[in-house]
Design an enzyme around this catalytic site. Structure first.
Site, short mmCIF file in Angstrom:
data_model
loop_
_atom_site.label_atom_id
_atom_site.label_comp_id
_atom_site.label_asym_id
_atom_site.label_seq_id
_atom_site.Cartn_x
_atom_site.Cartn_y
_atom_site.Cartn_z
CG LEU A 32 24.20 -83.45 -47.14
CD1 LEU A 32 24.11 -82.85 -45.73
CD2 LEU A 32 24.37 -82.35 -48.18
N PRO A 33 27.81 -85.39 -48.91
CG PRO A 33 29.08 -83.89 -50.15
CD PRO A 33 27.89 -83.95 -49.25
CB THR A 80 28.71 -93.02 -48.27
OG1 THR A 80 27.97 -93.48 -49.40
CG2 THR A 80 29.69 -94.11 -47.84
CE LYS A 102 27.42 -96.15 -50.96
NZ LYS A 102 27.24 -96.53 -52.36
#
Length: 303
Positions: free
Chosen positions: A69-70, A100, A175
């Site tokens: 998901l965003p 992320t 990340k």
């Protein structure tokens, strides 16, 4: 857990569709959910996946749930909501978060899941939607080694390389460091091509000189494919996502009491583009906005 656990997948966007597709191709029974990407849902259903009515429903049916998901806000919503994963979780459930995300949020969600006997793995992604479709993404995994070996066959369906970064949260931290470098490249390259144009050096010449040099890299190549060739799909990562990731980076730096001048400077460029209502532009398009700040139409300059 059986040799072929039942997999749930939440988030079928640019990256998620390819990942889920490759898990399906690995022979796993899969339940999917994404209220916003209907075409991707239909694509997966045509491959034999089933559609869950809620994350809670998915948690009651599945052994492993992967999330892509965003933002952490979206992840928290599907985990904690009234019909969320925790509401349907049972002992032994594993959640793999490929988003992320904010490492602090990850740590808190892991504690809440553990209260239901569930475990969390953070496994964010490197590379692009092209590699997602090909099953050749890079995975940065945060969990203990025993848990990694349980989920490794699933991750191998969609990852060309798997790096065990460290304990829970380490994948998300790595990340963020990666995206800090990438989004800073975006800001740096934007400023460089605009400065070059203002002093009489075209973006075409900058690409010709820098591309084959030691300063060239894959990010530079796709960035300049937009700047010079005006290929809008060269690097499909939105300004909104870039700004969000840099906010997480500066938050992580503040938590670690680290001076973060570079990350803060880069963040302001992306925040500006968000503020003028162009958050859905892709990262290389930042160059046009930096040009406009300096009275320059970069597209016309290239022509």
């Amino acid at each position: 857990m059986n040799d072929k656990p039942i997999i749930g997948f939440i988030g079928l966007g640019l990256m998620g569709h390819g990942i889920a597709k490759n898990i399906c191709k690995g022979g796993y029974e899969m339940w999917i959910r994404d209220p916003f990407n209907r075409a991707s849902v239909e694509s997966l259903l045509s491959m034999g996946a089933h559609e869950a009515v809620s994350p809670k429903d998915m948690a009651e049916k599945c052994d492993v749930i992967q999330i892509c998901l965003p933002s952490s806000q979206h992840v928290e919503s599907v985990v904690r909501g009234d019909d969320g994963i925790i509401a349907g979780a049972r002992s032994g459930l594993i959640v793999i978060d490929a988003s992320t995300a904010d490492p602090g949020s990850t740590a808190n969600l892991a504690i809440e899941l553990s209260e239901k006997g569930a475990r969390l793995v953070d496994a964010p992604l490197g590379r692009t939607p092209k590699e997602a479709e090909e099953g050749k993404l890079d995975a940065m995994v945060g969990c203990d080694m025993e848990l990694l070996e349980i989920v490794r066959p699933i991750i191998e369906c969609w990852a060309g390389s798997i790096t065990h970064v460290g304990p829970l949260g380490s994948g998300h931290k790595m990340k963020l460091l990666m995206n800090f470098i990438g989004m800073s490249y975006g800001a740096l390259f934007s400023e460089a091509v605009v400065l070059g144009a203002k002093v009489g050096i075209s973006p075409n010449v900058i690409r010709e000189v820098i591309g084959p040099s030691r300063m060239g890299n894959g990010f530079f190549d796709t960035f300049m494919r937009y700047v010079v060739d005006r290929d809008r799909d060269a690097h499909k990562f939105t300004i909104a996502n870039a700004a969000k990731d840099l906010r997480y980076v500066t938050s992580m730096a503040a938590e670690a009491q680290v001076v973060s001048i570079m990350a803060s400077a880069a963040r302001h460029y992306y925040a500006h583009v968000e503020a003028i209502g162009r958050a859905t532009d892709f990262v290389p398009m930042l160059s046009d906005h930096v040009g406009a700040l300096n009275g320059l139409n970069l597209a016309e300059t290239v022509r």
